[in-house]
Scaffold this active site. Structure first.
Site, mmCIF file in Angstrom:
data_model
loop_
_atom_site.group_PDB
_atom_site.id
_atom_site.type_symbol
_atom_site.label_atom_id
_atom_site.label_comp_id
_atom_site.label_asym_id
_atom_site.label_seq_id
_atom_site.Cartn_x
_atom_site.Cartn_y
_atom_site.Cartn_z
ATOM 1 N N ARG A 1 0.823 -1.205 0.012
ATOM 2 C CA ARG A 1 -0.178 0.130 0.009
ATOM 3 C C ARG A 1 0.890 1.226 -0.320
ATOM 4 O O ARG A 1 1.901 1.268 0.838
ATOM 5 C CB ARG A 1 -0.758 -0.033 1.337
ATOM 6 C CG ARG A 1 -1.416 1.328 1.735
ATOM 7 C CD ARG A 1 -2.895 1.685 0.682
ATOM 8 N NE ARG A 1 -3.685 2.827 0.960
ATOM 9 C CZ ARG A 1 -4.570 3.402 1.614
ATOM 10 N NH1 ARG A 1 -5.169 2.224 2.465
ATOM 11 N NH2 ARG A 1 -4.625 4.477 1.705
ATOM 12 N N ARG B 1 -5.456 1.829 -4.610
ATOM 13 C CA ARG B 1 -4.436 1.205 -3.534
ATOM 14 C C ARG B 1 -4.698 -0.441 -3.729
ATOM 15 O O ARG B 1 -5.610 -0.965 -4.127
ATOM 16 C CB ARG B 1 -4.942 1.654 -2.298
ATOM 17 C CG ARG B 1 -6.305 0.980 -1.852
ATOM 18 C CD ARG B 1 -7.442 1.855 -1.291
ATOM 19 N NE ARG B 1 -7.494 3.258 -1.459
ATOM 20 C CZ ARG B 1 -8.268 4.144 -0.797
ATOM 21 N NH1 ARG B 1 -8.754 3.893 0.256
ATOM 22 N NH2 ARG B 1 -8.374 5.251 -1.234
ATOM 23 N N ASP C 1 -6.939 -1.493 1.413
ATOM 24 C CA ASP C 1 -7.100 -0.559 2.486
ATOM 25 C C ASP C 1 -7.848 -1.286 3.488
ATOM 26 O O ASP C 1 -8.707 -1.970 3.378
ATOM 27 C CB ASP C 1 -8.065 0.461 1.793
ATOM 28 C CG ASP C 1 -8.367 1.646 2.738
ATOM 29 O OD1 ASP C 1 -7.704 1.943 3.637
ATOM 30 O OD2 ASP C 1 -9.536 2.170 2.839
#
Length: 162
Positions: free
Chosen positions: A83, A92, A95
């Site tokens: 990340r 991303r 998360d």
């Protein structure tokens, strides 16, 4: 022992594999046991919309960790899965958000629980309802099923692996 609910999302690389790996890494940590896993949902991005669609899900964990320790573990797992925090609401690999932690209300510079925007997001509330419909959200004092948002943008994901 504490019960916590985490929201997971991914929209880079092999999105489904990122979710599976995050769950495995969390479950492998001493003091954490993943006890429930929601189905995966595919959702359109919000905020910054010029990015790939997300896969989202929620998990329930039983943990010996305090909330601040759990936050550190979540950030460590995000780093292990590469990340990179470049822009708010940007793409991303993974998360991981702490949505609920027991019936605690936590307001610190690093952590807010319940997650401050969770009830506004169908991509959180729909999978959370799958595993925690009868859990009470501690600020509103309402059951998750009462806070559920209906959103046609949240579509149950059909795994290519099954």
């Amino acid at each position: 022992m504490h019960t916590a609910y985490l929201g997971l999302g991914s929209n880079m690389g092999d999105r489904e594999l990122q979710l599976v790996e995050a769950i495995k890494l969390l479950n492998d940590i001493d003091g954490i046991e993943v006890t429930q896993v929601s189905p995966i949902y595919e959702t359109k991005p919000i905020g910054y919309t010029e990015q790939p669609d997300f896969l989202n899900m929620c998990i329930e964990i039983s943990t010996e960790l305090e909330s601040s320790e759990l936050l550190k573990v979540c950030m460590m797992v995000e780093q292990q899965l590469h990340r990179v925090r470049v822009e708010r609401w940007g793409p991303r690999t993974i998360d991981i958000d702490i949505l609920l932690y027991d019936q605690s209300v936590i307001q610190s510079p690093d952590l807010e629980v319940p997650h401050p925007r969770m009830t506004e997001r169908a991509f959180v509330m729909v999978p959370l309802n799958d595993i925690a419909s009868n859990v009470v959200e501690p600020i509103s004092k309402k059951y998750i099923w009462e806070l559920l948002l209906n959103d046609e943008q949240v579509v149950k994901y059909k795994s290519e692996r099954s």
